[in-house]
Design a protein around this motif. Sequence first.
Motif, mmCIF file in Angstrom:
data_model
loop_
_atom_site.group_PDB
_atom_site.id
_atom_site.type_symbol
_atom_site.label_atom_id
_atom_site.label_comp_id
_atom_site.label_asym_id
_atom_site.label_seq_id
_atom_site.Cartn_x
_atom_site.Cartn_y
_atom_site.Cartn_z
ATOM 1 N N ALA A 9 0.805 -1.254 0.055
ATOM 2 C CA ALA A 9 -0.006 -0.014 0.070
ATOM 3 C C ALA A 9 0.897 1.219 0.002
ATOM 4 C CB ALA A 9 -1.011 0.073 1.127
ATOM 5 N N THR A 35 -8.265 -6.173 -9.053
ATOM 6 C CA THR A 35 -8.536 -6.740 -8.121
ATOM 7 C C THR A 35 -10.013 -7.471 -8.115
ATOM 8 O OG1 THR A 35 -9.522 -4.769 -6.905
ATOM 9 C CG2 THR A 35 -7.067 -5.496 -6.434
ATOM 10 N N ASN A 71 -3.957 0.493 -9.091
ATOM 11 C CA ASN A 71 -4.484 -0.506 -8.137
ATOM 12 C C ASN A 71 -4.758 -1.879 -8.961
ATOM 13 O OD1 ASN A 71 -4.845 0.769 -5.659
ATOM 14 N ND2 ASN A 71 -6.957 1.848 -6.406
ATOM 15 N N ARG A 96 -2.278 -1.189 -3.524
ATOM 16 C CA ARG A 96 -3.347 -0.526 -3.235
ATOM 17 C C ARG A 96 -2.742 0.952 -3.107
ATOM 18 N NH1 ARG A 96 -8.523 -2.199 -3.665
ATOM 19 N NH2 ARG A 96 -8.304 -4.495 -2.870
#
Length: 184
Positions: A9, A35, A71, A96
């Motif tokens: 992240a 995702t 992402n 992320r």
Amino acid sequence: MQQNPRYMAAKKNTRVHFVCYTSQPHAMQWYKALTDEEKFHPLDLSSDRFSINITHDRINFTIFKISYEDNGVYVCDSKNLTEERRQPYLCGTELRVMSNRTIEQTQSRNTLKDAIIIIQSILLVIFISVPMLLFLEKGDGKESPEEDHTYEGLEVEQMATYEDITPFRDVKAKWTVGEHPGEE
């Protein structure tokens, strides 16, 4: 083959770096899947947003300034992954991209959290304490000896006489001669 890290992240506009260790780096390629989907797409090697460097035992993948469209799940696998229509051998690296918040946004969010906690505390007191107090106040219906006012105002000698008095009857009493209150 080995890939790391498993999860990353990072804030928007920062640099991220993934590494894939393999004995055949020239036969490997980096893929990306969103995702929420399972299909992996090969990365466009002509993009200037990222770079892929191949050494004798690894493939390094770097994104220079990440954005929200970055992402997804990145995986290193053989160059024929999409032709074979199979899933990759490794689980990949999930990226992320986090947003940058201002101090005002953070303070506003913390104020909202504090207000929710206070409201929950008040509701907890209302819905737990009040019924408990009502239940304790109600008691089991029996009066304690301190609350019994049967002998109030009587002397000790009069209490025994008071207990001998029969309860009031609704029927007319039959009086014998001399016992009627009106006769003397």
